[in-house]
Design a protein around this motif. Structure first.
Motif, PDB file in Angstrom:
ATOM      1  N   PHE A  32       0.839  -1.194   0.000  1.00 17.61           N
ATOM      2  CA  PHE A  32       0.000   0.000   0.000  1.00 17.61           C
ATOM      3  C   PHE A  32       0.878   1.251   0.000  1.00 17.61           C
ATOM      4  O   PHE A  32       1.965   1.252   0.558  1.00 17.61           O
ATOM      5  N   LEU A  33       0.360   2.312  -0.623  1.00 15.25           N
ATOM      6  CA  LEU A  33       1.077   3.589  -0.581  1.00 15.25           C
ATOM      7  C   LEU A  33       0.503   4.435   0.556  1.00 15.25           C
ATOM      8  O   LEU A  33       1.160   4.679   1.549  1.00 15.25           O
ATOM      9  N   CYS A  34      -0.762   4.845   0.439  1.00 12.89           N
ATOM     10  CA  CYS A  34      -1.328   5.726   1.465  1.00 12.89           C
ATOM     11  C   CYS A  34      -2.132   4.954   2.514  1.00 12.89           C
ATOM     12  O   CYS A  34      -2.173   5.333   3.672  1.00 12.89           O
ATOM     13  N   GLY A  35      -2.800   3.908   2.105  1.00 14.68           N
ATOM     14  CA  GLY A  35      -3.612   3.120   3.032  1.00 14.68           C
ATOM     15  C   GLY A  35      -4.932   3.774   3.407  1.00 14.68           C
ATOM     16  O   GLY A  35      -5.683   3.232   4.210  1.00 14.68           O
ATOM     17  N   GLY A  61      -7.113   5.253   0.887  1.00  9.24           N
ATOM     18  CA  GLY A  61      -8.039   5.345  -0.239  1.00  9.24           C
ATOM     19  C   GLY A  61      -7.802   6.556  -1.115  1.00  9.24           C
ATOM     20  O   GLY A  61      -8.552   6.782  -2.070  1.00  9.24           O
ATOM     21  N   ALA A  62      -6.759   7.342  -0.845  1.00  5.10           N
ATOM     22  CA  ALA A  62      -6.554   8.575  -1.607  1.00  5.10           C
ATOM     23  C   ALA A  62      -5.760   8.350  -2.896  1.00  5.10           C
ATOM     24  O   ALA A  62      -6.072   8.923  -3.930  1.00  5.10           O
ATOM     25  N   CYS A  63      -4.729   7.504  -2.842  1.00  5.45           N
ATOM     26  CA  CYS A  63      -3.764   7.477  -3.958  1.00  5.45           C
ATOM     27  C   CYS A  63      -4.196   6.583  -5.114  1.00  5.45           C
ATOM     28  O   CYS A  63      -3.689   6.724  -6.220  1.00  5.45           O
ATOM     29  N   GLN A  64      -5.078   5.647  -4.900  1.00  6.67           N
ATOM     30  CA  GLN A  64      -5.573   4.719  -5.932  1.00  6.67           C
ATOM     31  C   GLN A  64      -4.516   3.720  -6.390  1.00  6.67           C
ATOM     32  O   GLN A  64      -4.716   3.031  -7.397  1.00  6.67           O
ATOM     33  N   CYS A  70      -3.683   0.976  -5.101  1.00  6.08           N
ATOM     34  CA  CYS A  70      -3.966  -0.423  -4.747  1.00  6.08           C
ATOM     35  C   CYS A  70      -5.225  -0.959  -5.423  1.00  6.08           C
ATOM     36  O   CYS A  70      -5.723  -2.006  -5.007  1.00  6.08           O
ATOM     37  N   ARG A 123     -10.291  -0.454  -4.440  1.00  2.00           N
ATOM     38  CA  ARG A 123      -9.097  -0.218  -3.640  1.00  2.00           C
ATOM     39  C   ARG A 123      -9.012  -1.249  -2.512  1.00  2.00           C
ATOM     40  O   ARG A 123      -9.905  -1.319  -1.660  1.00  2.00           O
ATOM     41  N   CYS A 130      -7.035  -1.328  -0.010  1.00  4.36           N
ATOM     42  CA  CYS A 130      -6.826  -0.785   1.341  1.00  4.36           C
ATOM     43  C   CYS A 130      -8.148  -0.387   1.996  1.00  4.36           C
ATOM     44  O   CYS A 130      -8.218  -0.267   3.215  1.00  4.36           O
TER      45      CYS A 130
HETATM   46  S1  FES Z   1      -3.002   2.474  -0.866  1.00  2.00           S
HETATM   47 FE1  FES Z   1      -3.656   4.439  -1.508  1.00  2.00          FE
HETATM   48  S2  FES Z   1      -5.670   4.055  -2.163  1.00  2.00           S
HETATM   49 FE2  FES Z   1      -5.074   2.153  -1.329  1.00  2.00          FE
END
Ligand code: FES
Lengths: 256, 276
Positions: A221-224, A226-229, A231, A241, A243
């Motif tokens: 995961f990048l942000c975890g 739900g913001a970065c998309q 995943c 997503r 996460c």
């Molecule tokens: S890790 Fe960023 S949206 Fe899921």
């Protein structure tokens, strides 16, 4: 989800890998087996992305992560961390396993390294009086979970690829004998195994009912939040997503 | 207070020079822990297209030294659904929200901008990412088409490596402010596949600084917003010194929300001290 600094309390050999016990009462109190913790590695901006871990032990004050030996720079940095170090953690991420309260016999299936992430659930299920069977596979005996780490009531089956412990072969070979026993299945493995599991459940039970099997979808995961998309994967009938919707899904949704 | 659209009669007044940009908080509801809308002077949403986009299949993310490549393919539910699910949230926020409108078919962005009429009281502006490959005529036409249909402030997001080339045309065509900008695209292998996407993370800062230096010497009649690679107060101040009126963050909010919150507090204190 919170961001907190976890104190590295202990480093222990866990099978062929290293496990780190991290004290972070505020985070540990919220963690459910199967959820992820994102840990910052390195001193500056490199590596930039946090590393994703599914804890292999959880208590009220601390949790543990497992570091298998691989070529990743972030995990290599973590392997060098010594007790007393503080690690920046973000978590818990996503939805974890839900202990099926009405199921008496729970079959936990762990493929390779992912098997270790089932340990917190195995402990909880056994403590709540469920009959638990854990079945795992590994390349060789060195990578298997030592039986001493399991509650005494847990029935334990192993398959190893080189035949050095348990049945020679892969976890899927154990399914025909174990599935008919189970009221519920909890799995942590890769997609190939999930497909085999889906077929085996169908063969054993005519129809795999929704809610019968839960499976952990592993990814970084990048942000975890739900913001970065980063995943988003094709799952549960859409591109979603992980996460937010996962990382634990109904097996039916993973295979759909 | 900073006005990012001084020549637009609606204006775009922000109370902090820190902007949550490029979907740092998704559509204004996906806040990382400890970070809030009030930390920012402006929120710019994740990309919104005229119709839903499924975006790119995995892999989407690749780590590179001091950064990453993230290729979502502008995954989004489309304008109609974004408005249906988020207008209520935006209305409650004290921080202004600008929508990032991405194109597909020619005319898509003007169509979307025209459909914002009913919610103009909730939206503070629109961001228009200018594609990497357009020429001056195309960039001008894209801005002008949106300018014709909406009075909302237009923030044109310029490719960092072509910001100097495109800036004047975009302002003449009707952009109220320029965001510099969109990092250069790059490629990196992941698990036997490739991720091809703009750079992200601290590695982008030198590209942003170069673009700011180029624009500083052009005496443009529009505020400039720095976007790309900002991780610390020092980075932000460097951008402000180079003429930026505001600074955007994204990857910092995702990777280290506590540091982003500290930056928000520190930049406010710095601006207050400057004012006194
Ligand atoms: S890790 Fe960023 S949206 Fe899921």
């Amino acid at each position: 989800m919170i961001q907190t600094r976890a104190l590295l309390e202990a480093r222990e050999e866990a099978g062929s890998a290293l496990s780190l016990r991290l004290r972070a009462p505020d985070l540990a109190a919220q963690l459910v087996p199967g959820q992820a913790v994102l840990i910052q590695t390195g001193w500056g901006y490199d590596p930039f992305l946090r590393r994703t871990f599914h804890p292999i032990a959880i208590d009220s004050e601390s949790f543990a992560i497992r570091l298998a030996v691989d070529g990743d720079r972030g995990r290599a940095w973590l392997r060098l961390a010594q007790p007393g170090a503080e690690l920046d953690c973000l978590g818990p991420v996503g939805k974890g396993f839900i202990l099926p309260s009405r199921a008496r016999r729970i079959l936990c299936l762990g493929g390779g390294d992912a098997a270790w992430t089932l340990l917190p659930l195995v402990q909880r299920a056994a403590a709540l009086g469920h009959a638990v069977t854990l079945a795992t596979d590994a390349l060789s005996k060195r990578q298997t979970i030592p039986a001493a780490m399991l509650p005494i009531s847990v029935e334990y089956h192993i398959a190893t690829i080189d035949g050095s412990a348990g049945r020679k072969g892969a976890l899927s070979a154990l399914l025909p004998e174990l599935l008919p026993w189970a009221d519920a299945v909890i799995a942590a493995a890769d997609m190939d195994f999930y497909r085999q599991l889906g077929r085996a459940i169908e063969a054993a039970r005519v129809l795999p009912p929704k809610g019968y099997a839960q499976a952990l979808y592993q990814m970084n995961f990048l942000c975890g939040t739900g913001a970065c998309q980063a995943c988003a994967v094709d799952i549960a009938g859409g591109r979603r997503r992980v996460c937010l919707r996962g990382p634990v899904f109904d097996l039916v949704d993973i295979l759909r | 207070m900073i006005n990012l659209a001084p020549h637009n009669k609606l204006g775009l007044i922000i109370d902090s020079p820190l902007i949550a940009g490029s979907g740092a908080a998704g559509y204004g509801a996906a806040w990382p822990p400890g970070l809030h809308a009030e930390d920012f002077g402006l929120i710019i949403t994740a990309p919104i297209s005229a119709t839903p986009r499924k975006g790119k299949a995995q892999p989407r993310l690749a780590e590179i030294p001091a950064g990453f490549l993230l290729e979502t393919g502008d995954h989004n539910p489309g304008l109609r659904r974004v408005l249906a699910s988020h207008v209520k949230t935006w209305r409650k926020l004290k921080t202004p929200v600008a929508l990032s409108l991405v194109g597909g078919e020619p005319g898509d962005r003007a169509w979307m901008a025209a459909h914002l009429e009913d919610v103009e009281d909730v939206i503070a502006g629109v961001e228009l990412p200018i594609p990497e490959t357009v020429n001056l005529g195309e960039a001008g036409a894209l801005i002008a088409a949106v300018r014709r249909v909406t009075p909302l402030p237009i923030l044109a997001r310029l490719p960092l490596t072509r910001a100097a080339y495109l800036a004047k045309t975009c302002v003449v065509a009707g952009a109220d402010a320029l965001i510099v900008g969109a990092p250069p695209p790059a490629a990196y292998p992941v698990d036997g596949d490739w991720v091809e996407a703009p750079l992200g993370g601290p590695i982008v800062l030198p590209f942003t600084l170069r673009a700011l230096r180029q624009l500083r010497d052009m005496s443009l009649d529009a505020p400039v917003i720095a976007a790309g690679g900002v991780q610390t107060l020092d980075d932000a101040l460097l951008c402000l010194e180079l003429g930026a009126m505001a600074v955007q963050i994204r990857s910092l909010a995702w990777r280290d929300p506590a540091a982003a919150h500290r930056l928000a507090l520190n930049i406010r204190s710095f601006m207050d001290a400057e004012d006194n």
